[in-house]
Motif scaffolding. Structure first.
Motif, PDB file in Angstrom:
ATOM      1  N   THR A  51       0.784  -1.274   0.000  1.00  0.00           N
ATOM      2  CA  THR A  51       0.019   0.024  -0.046  1.00  0.00           C
ATOM      3  C   THR A  51       0.835   1.204  -0.011  1.00  0.00           C
ATOM      4  OG1 THR A  51       0.069  -0.065   2.460  1.00  0.00           O
ATOM      5  CG2 THR A  51      -1.988  -1.285   1.432  1.00  0.00           C
ATOM      6  N   CYS A  52       2.250   0.953  -0.121  1.00  0.00           N
ATOM      7  CA  CYS A  52       3.093   2.338   0.034  1.00  0.00           C
ATOM      8  C   CYS A  52       4.221   1.847  -1.019  1.00  0.00           C
ATOM      9  CB  CYS A  52       3.510   2.486   1.516  1.00  0.00           C
ATOM     10  SG  CYS A  52       4.541   3.987   1.677  1.00  0.00           S
ATOM     11  N   ARG A  53       4.825   2.740  -1.318  1.00  0.00           N
ATOM     12  CA  ARG A  53       6.317   2.584  -2.187  1.00  0.00           C
ATOM     13  C   ARG A  53       7.503   3.195  -1.563  1.00  0.00           C
ATOM     14  NH1 ARG A  53       5.388   0.785  -7.553  1.00  0.00           N
ATOM     15  NH2 ARG A  53       3.234   0.106  -7.701  1.00  0.00           N
ATOM     16  N   PHE A  54       7.514   3.599  -0.324  1.00  0.00           N
ATOM     17  CA  PHE A  54       8.666   4.167   0.346  1.00  0.00           C
ATOM     18  C   PHE A  54       9.587   3.567   0.544  1.00  0.00           C
ATOM     19  CE2 PHE A  54      10.836   6.309   3.722  1.00  0.00           C
ATOM     20  CZ  PHE A  54      11.474   7.816   2.991  1.00  0.00           C
ATOM     21  N   ARG A  55      10.948   3.551  -0.202  1.00  0.00           N
ATOM     22  CA  ARG A  55      12.230   2.878  -0.091  1.00  0.00           C
ATOM     23  C   ARG A  55      13.234   3.730  -0.305  1.00  0.00           C
ATOM     24  NH1 ARG A  55      11.012  -2.736  -0.345  1.00  0.00           N
ATOM     25  NH2 ARG A  55      12.874  -3.494  -1.161  1.00  0.00           N
ATOM     26  N   VAL A  56      14.574   3.657   0.266  1.00  0.00           N
ATOM     27  CA  VAL A  56      15.503   4.266   0.212  1.00  0.00           C
ATOM     28  C   VAL A  56      16.792   3.469   0.352  1.00  0.00           C
ATOM     29  CG1 VAL A  56      17.272   6.305   0.692  1.00  0.00           C
ATOM     30  CG2 VAL A  56      14.400   6.673   0.846  1.00  0.00           C
ATOM     31  N   TYR A  57      17.558   3.349  -0.544  1.00  0.00           N
ATOM     32  CA  TYR A  57      19.022   2.567  -0.347  1.00  0.00           C
ATOM     33  C   TYR A  57      19.970   3.588   0.105  1.00  0.00           C
ATOM     34  CZ  TYR A  57      16.818  -1.244  -3.047  1.00  0.00           C
ATOM     35  OH  TYR A  57      16.035  -2.115  -3.431  1.00  0.00           O
ATOM     36  N   SER A  58      20.703   3.081   1.187  1.00  0.00           N
ATOM     37  CA  SER A  58      21.810   3.884   1.909  1.00  0.00           C
ATOM     38  C   SER A  58      22.778   4.522   0.837  1.00  0.00           C
ATOM     39  CB  SER A  58      22.564   3.151   2.944  1.00  0.00           C
ATOM     40  OG  SER A  58      23.295   2.139   2.495  1.00  0.00           O
ATOM     41  N   GLU A 105       7.985   8.908  -5.488  1.00  0.00           N
ATOM     42  CA  GLU A 105       8.288   7.924  -6.337  1.00  0.00           C
ATOM     43  C   GLU A 105       9.633   7.507  -6.213  1.00  0.00           C
ATOM     44  OE1 GLU A 105       8.739   7.449 -11.171  1.00  0.00           O
ATOM     45  OE2 GLU A 105       7.762   8.957 -10.460  1.00  0.00           O
ATOM     46  N   TYR A 106      10.624   8.108  -5.763  1.00  0.00           N
ATOM     47  CA  TYR A 106      11.993   7.749  -5.913  1.00  0.00           C
ATOM     48  C   TYR A 106      12.445   7.727  -4.286  1.00  0.00           C
ATOM     49  CZ  TYR A 106      11.907   9.586 -10.519  1.00  0.00           C
ATOM     50  OH  TYR A 106      11.470   9.507 -11.801  1.00  0.00           O
ATOM     51  N   GLY A 107      11.754   7.875  -3.231  1.00  0.00           N
ATOM     52  CA  GLY A 107      12.117   7.859  -1.981  1.00  0.00           C
ATOM     53  C   GLY A 107      12.632   9.065  -1.329  1.00  0.00           C
ATOM     54  N   VAL A 108      13.685   9.571  -1.973  1.00  0.00           N
ATOM     55  CA  VAL A 108      14.310  10.873  -1.630  1.00  0.00           C
ATOM     56  C   VAL A 108      14.413  11.841  -2.647  1.00  0.00           C
ATOM     57  CG1 VAL A 108      14.947  10.489   0.917  1.00  0.00           C
ATOM     58  CG2 VAL A 108      16.332   9.983  -1.124  1.00  0.00           C
ATOM     59  N   THR A 109      14.848  13.088  -2.641  1.00  0.00           N
ATOM     60  CA  THR A 109      15.115  13.773  -4.078  1.00  0.00           C
ATOM     61  C   THR A 109      15.700  15.152  -3.139  1.00  0.00           C
ATOM     62  OG1 THR A 109      14.527  14.936  -5.915  1.00  0.00           O
ATOM     63  CG2 THR A 109      13.402  15.291  -4.071  1.00  0.00           C
ATOM     64  N   ILE A 110      17.066  15.677  -3.823  1.00  0.00           N
ATOM     65  CA  ILE A 110      17.805  16.651  -3.792  1.00  0.00           C
ATOM     66  C   ILE A 110      16.923  18.014  -4.086  1.00  0.00           C
ATOM     67  CG2 ILE A 110      19.807  17.876  -3.941  1.00  0.00           C
ATOM     68  CD1 ILE A 110      21.123  14.771  -4.374  1.00  0.00           C
ATOM     69  N   LEU A 111      17.119  19.111  -3.315  1.00  0.00           N
ATOM     70  CA  LEU A 111      16.495  20.262  -3.911  1.00  0.00           C
ATOM     71  C   LEU A 111      17.638  20.881  -4.572  1.00  0.00           C
ATOM     72  CD1 LEU A 111      14.130  21.134  -0.916  1.00  0.00           C
ATOM     73  CD2 LEU A 111      13.653  20.176  -3.035  1.00  0.00           C
ATOM     74  N   TRP A 112      18.185  20.870  -5.560  1.00  0.00           N
ATOM     75  CA  TRP A 112      19.172  21.566  -6.347  1.00  0.00           C
ATOM     76  C   TRP A 112      19.060  23.075  -6.182  1.00  0.00           C
ATOM     77  CZ3 TRP A 112      23.224  18.686  -6.495  1.00  0.00           C
ATOM     78  CH2 TRP A 112      23.203  17.382  -6.980  1.00  0.00           C
ATOM     79  N   GLU A 113      17.816  23.778  -6.319  1.00  0.00           N
ATOM     80  CA  GLU A 113      17.772  25.075  -6.449  1.00  0.00           C
ATOM     81  C   GLU A 113      17.859  25.850  -5.118  1.00  0.00           C
ATOM     82  OE1 GLU A 113      17.630  26.403  -9.602  1.00  0.00           O
ATOM     83  OE2 GLU A 113      17.849  24.273 -10.193  1.00  0.00           O
ATOM     84  N   GLU A 114      17.568  24.961  -4.166  1.00  0.00           N
ATOM     85  CA  GLU A 114      17.531  25.536  -2.750  1.00  0.00           C
ATOM     86  C   GLU A 114      18.971  25.871  -2.034  1.00  0.00           C
ATOM     87  OE1 GLU A 114      14.855  26.712  -1.048  1.00  0.00           O
ATOM     88  OE2 GLU A 114      13.748  26.178  -2.667  1.00  0.00           O
ATOM     89  N   GLU A 115      19.356  26.840  -1.518  1.00  0.00           N
ATOM     90  CA  GLU A 115      20.593  27.083  -1.155  1.00  0.00           C
ATOM     91  C   GLU A 115      20.535  26.848   0.448  1.00  0.00           C
ATOM     92  OE1 GLU A 115      23.490  27.816  -2.386  1.00  0.00           O
ATOM     93  OE2 GLU A 115      22.507  27.833  -4.223  1.00  0.00           O
ATOM     94  N   VAL A 116      21.521  26.125   0.943  1.00  0.00           N
ATOM     95  CA  VAL A 116      21.703  25.696   2.238  1.00  0.00           C
ATOM     96  C   VAL A 116      21.963  26.899   3.405  1.00  0.00           C
ATOM     97  CG1 VAL A 116      22.450  24.016   4.189  1.00  0.00           C
ATOM     98  CG2 VAL A 116      21.843  23.242   1.943  1.00  0.00           C
TER      99      VAL A 116
END
Length: 121
Positions: A51-58, A105-116
């Protein structure tokens, strides 16, 4: 296996499990409701009762010269819906920081446009 927090999508438990992929030991962070199995054609697919698709590989950020997305980083991501990660340019040269957020869809994503901001590191 250990429980790291709640899934950002279905609120199920997110679990950390050590696995071996192509001879490399890595961790898989996955929602308890994101079940996969091998089908008849040897494809690794979600089961009919997932019922969910959340998966992230280290090792998800390996292409940015980040060896591992740690359990600590995953816990922080689950608690705060974002985490700052340290990435490196090609050949390990430059170092930069970016926000990572959950992605359905991908588990996690990087916010490329945001400055830290420095204090976020």
């Amino acid at each position: 296996m250990s429980i790291l927090g709640n899934c950002p999508y279905c609120k199920g438990k997110v679990i950390s499990k050590k696995i071996n992929v192509k001879g490399k030991n890595i961790k898989l962070y996955f929602c308890e409701n994101a079940k996969k199995e091998y089908d008849d054609s040897e494809q690794y697919v979600f089961t009919h009762d997932s019922t969910c698709r959340f998966r992230v590989y280290s090792n998800t950020f390996l292409r940015y010269n980040k060896r591992s997305f740690s359990e600590y980083e995953m816990k922080k991501l689950l608690q705060e819906q974002q985490v700052v990660v340290r990435l490196h340019g090609k050949k390990g040269g430059s170092e930069y920081f970016k926000y990572v957020i959950p992605h359905e869809e991908y588990g996690v994503t990087i916010l490329w446009e945001e400055e830290v901001e420095e204090k976020a590191c």
